[in-house]
Motif scaffolding. Sequence first.
Motif, short mmCIF file in Angstrom:
data_model
loop_
_atom_site.label_atom_id
_atom_site.label_comp_id
_atom_site.label_asym_id
_atom_site.label_seq_id
_atom_site.Cartn_x
_atom_site.Cartn_y
_atom_site.Cartn_z
N ASP A 1 0.86 -1.19 0.00
CA ASP A 1 0.00 0.00 0.00
C ASP A 1 0.89 1.24 0.00
O ASP A 1 1.56 1.52 0.98
CB ASP A 1 -0.91 -0.01 1.23
CG ASP A 1 -1.97 1.07 1.18
OD1 ASP A 1 -1.96 1.89 0.22
OD2 ASP A 1 -2.80 1.12 2.09
N GLU A 2 0.89 1.96 -1.12
CA GLU A 2 1.76 3.13 -1.26
C GLU A 2 1.00 4.45 -1.13
O GLU A 2 1.54 5.50 -1.47
CB GLU A 2 2.49 3.07 -2.60
CG GLU A 2 3.44 1.89 -2.67
CD GLU A 2 4.19 1.82 -3.97
OE1 GLU A 2 3.91 2.62 -4.89
OE2 GLU A 2 5.07 0.96 -4.09
N ARG A 3 -0.22 4.37 -0.64
CA ARG A 3 -0.97 5.61 -0.45
C ARG A 3 -0.38 6.39 0.72
O ARG A 3 0.19 5.81 1.64
CB ARG A 3 -2.45 5.32 -0.19
CG ARG A 3 -3.14 4.70 -1.37
CD ARG A 3 -4.55 4.34 -1.06
NE ARG A 3 -4.56 3.23 -0.11
CZ ARG A 3 -5.64 2.70 0.41
NH1 ARG A 3 -6.81 3.17 0.11
NH2 ARG A 3 -5.56 1.69 1.24
N ILE A 4 -0.55 7.70 0.70
CA ILE A 4 -0.02 8.56 1.75
C ILE A 4 -0.88 8.42 3.00
O ILE A 4 -2.09 8.58 2.94
CB ILE A 4 0.02 10.02 1.28
CG1 ILE A 4 0.95 10.12 0.07
CG2 ILE A 4 0.45 10.94 2.39
CD1 ILE A 4 0.89 11.45 -0.63
N LYS A 5 -0.27 8.10 4.11
CA LYS A 5 -1.01 7.89 5.34
C LYS A 5 -0.84 9.05 6.32
O LYS A 5 -1.63 9.21 7.22
CB LYS A 5 -0.56 6.59 6.01
CG LYS A 5 -0.89 5.39 5.16
CD LYS A 5 -0.49 4.13 5.84
CE LYS A 5 -0.59 3.02 4.86
NZ LYS A 5 -1.43 1.99 5.02
N SER A 6 0.20 9.85 6.14
CA SER A 6 0.47 10.93 7.08
C SER A 6 -0.33 12.19 6.77
O SER A 6 -0.41 13.08 7.60
CB SER A 6 1.96 11.28 7.07
OG SER A 6 2.31 11.83 5.81
N GLY A 7 -0.90 12.25 5.58
CA GLY A 7 -1.63 13.45 5.18
C GLY A 7 -0.72 14.46 4.50
O GLY A 7 -1.16 15.50 4.05
N LYS A 8 0.58 14.15 4.42
CA LYS A 8 1.54 15.06 3.79
C LYS A 8 2.26 14.32 2.67
O LYS A 8 2.50 13.13 2.76
CB LYS A 8 2.60 15.50 4.79
CG LYS A 8 2.07 16.26 5.97
CD LYS A 8 3.27 16.62 6.84
CE LYS A 8 2.82 17.16 8.19
NZ LYS A 8 3.94 17.41 9.06
N TYR A 9 2.62 15.08 1.66
CA TYR A 9 3.48 14.52 0.64
C TYR A 9 4.92 14.60 1.15
O TYR A 9 5.34 15.61 1.68
CB TYR A 9 3.36 15.29 -0.68
CG TYR A 9 2.06 15.05 -1.39
CD1 TYR A 9 1.90 13.90 -2.14
CD2 TYR A 9 1.02 15.93 -1.31
CE1 TYR A 9 0.71 13.64 -2.80
CE2 TYR A 9 -0.19 15.68 -1.95
CZ TYR A 9 -0.32 14.54 -2.70
OH TYR A 9 -1.50 14.28 -3.34
N ILE A 10 5.63 13.52 0.99
CA ILE A 10 7.00 13.48 1.46
C ILE A 10 7.91 13.62 0.24
O ILE A 10 7.85 12.81 -0.68
CB ILE A 10 7.30 12.16 2.21
CG1 ILE A 10 6.36 12.06 3.41
CG2 ILE A 10 8.76 12.09 2.62
CD1 ILE A 10 6.39 10.72 4.09
N LYS A 11 8.73 14.65 0.26
CA LYS A 11 9.62 14.90 -0.85
C LYS A 11 10.81 13.95 -0.74
O LYS A 11 11.44 13.85 0.30
CB LYS A 11 10.10 16.34 -0.81
CG LYS A 11 10.82 16.80 -2.02
CD LYS A 11 11.11 18.28 -1.96
CE LYS A 11 11.65 18.78 -3.25
NZ LYS A 11 11.88 20.21 -3.22
N GLU A 12 11.12 13.26 -1.83
CA GLU A 12 12.23 12.32 -1.82
C GLU A 12 13.55 13.09 -1.90
O GLU A 12 13.69 14.05 -2.63
CB GLU A 12 12.13 11.36 -3.00
CG GLU A 12 10.96 10.41 -2.87
CD GLU A 12 10.94 9.41 -4.01
OE1 GLU A 12 12.00 9.18 -4.63
OE2 GLU A 12 9.86 8.89 -4.27
N GLN A 13 14.51 12.63 -1.11
CA GLN A 13 15.84 13.22 -1.13
C GLN A 13 16.63 12.63 -2.30
O GLN A 13 16.59 11.44 -2.54
CB GLN A 13 16.58 12.91 0.18
CG GLN A 13 15.90 13.48 1.40
CD GLN A 13 15.92 15.00 1.43
OE1 GLN A 13 16.84 15.62 0.91
NE2 GLN A 13 14.91 15.59 2.03
N GLN A 14 17.34 13.49 -3.02
CA GLN A 14 18.15 13.01 -4.15
C GLN A 14 19.59 13.29 -3.92
O GLN A 14 20.06 14.06 -3.26
CB GLN A 14 17.71 13.66 -5.42
CG GLN A 14 16.31 13.23 -5.80
CD GLN A 14 15.90 13.76 -7.15
OE1 GLN A 14 16.74 14.16 -7.93
NE2 GLN A 14 14.61 13.73 -7.42
#
Length: 63
Positions: free
Chosen positions: A50-63
């Motif tokens: 399940d890859e839906r967002i659970k925290s209510g926030k979009y998490i920006k991936e670190q590159q």
Amino acid sequence: MDYLSIRQTAEKWEISGRRIQKLCSEGRIPGAVKIGSYWAVPSDAIKPKDERIKSGKYIKEQQ
């Protein structure tokens, strides 16, 4: 290869039929095929993570 209906897969994985349809249309269930307006899911398919967002926030991936 044996196939299961959306309803059978939903009971097996204990999630809603609508969620199974969404996973199929997104291509997240390997081997799932659309027959007319119905989806057929391989009986040996593994439930995707399940890859839906659970925290209510979009998490920006670190590159």
